[in-house]
Design a protein around this motif. Structure first.
Motif, PDB file in Angstrom:
ATOM      1  N   LEU A  14       0.757  -1.008  -0.026  1.00  0.00           N
ATOM      2  CA  LEU A  14       0.017   0.024   0.157  1.00  0.00           C
ATOM      3  C   LEU A  14       0.981   1.189   0.185  1.00  0.00           C
ATOM      4  CD1 LEU A  14      -2.464  -1.181   2.556  1.00  0.00           C
ATOM      5  CD2 LEU A  14      -3.056  -1.255   0.111  1.00  0.00           C
ATOM      6  N   THR A  16       1.116   5.613   0.199  1.00  0.00           N
ATOM      7  CA  THR A  16       0.625   6.839   0.766  1.00  0.00           C
ATOM      8  C   THR A  16       0.057   7.585  -0.646  1.00  0.00           C
ATOM      9  OG1 THR A  16       2.486   7.903   0.855  1.00  0.00           O
ATOM     10  CG2 THR A  16       2.059   6.950   2.815  1.00  0.00           C
ATOM     11  N   THR A  49      -7.501   8.442   6.849  1.00  0.00           N
ATOM     12  CA  THR A  49      -5.982   7.773   6.200  1.00  0.00           C
ATOM     13  C   THR A  49      -6.482   7.055   4.958  1.00  0.00           C
ATOM     14  OG1 THR A  49      -5.386   7.656   8.300  1.00  0.00           O
ATOM     15  CG2 THR A  49      -4.160   6.120   6.740  1.00  0.00           C
ATOM     16  N   ARG A  51      -4.793   4.875   1.833  1.00  0.00           N
ATOM     17  CA  ARG A  51      -3.554   4.035   0.934  1.00  0.00           C
ATOM     18  C   ARG A  51      -3.936   3.434  -0.256  1.00  0.00           C
ATOM     19  NH1 ARG A  51      -1.816   6.773   4.317  1.00  0.00           N
ATOM     20  NH2 ARG A  51      -0.419   6.027   5.904  1.00  0.00           N
TER      21      ARG A  51
END
Length: 66
Positions: A14, A16, A49, A51
């Protein structure tokens, strides 16, 4: 091995959003547009968040945006 190959070396990795921007050489707005269009697959952890799946980035590089 190039930096792009390093990114995809680990299966199921994953990234960012910031890493995705660097690999694809696109801006933040374009990245979120691609996410919204379903061209980049993401995993969300909570509300803040996000990813990006490395496989979807690799697929986008291979097949192009169109």
């Amino acid at each position: 091995m190039s930096s792009i190959e390093n990114v995809f070396a680990a299966s199921g990795r994953l990234l960012t959003v910031k890493e995705t921007l660097a690999v694809l050489r696109i801006g933040r707005t374009k990245a979120y547009q691609l996410i919204g269009e379903g061209k980049l697959q993401v995993v969300k952890f909570g509300q803040r968040t996000t990813r990006v799946k490395a496989e979807s980035v690799e697929c986008l590089i291979t097949n192009g945006i169109a």
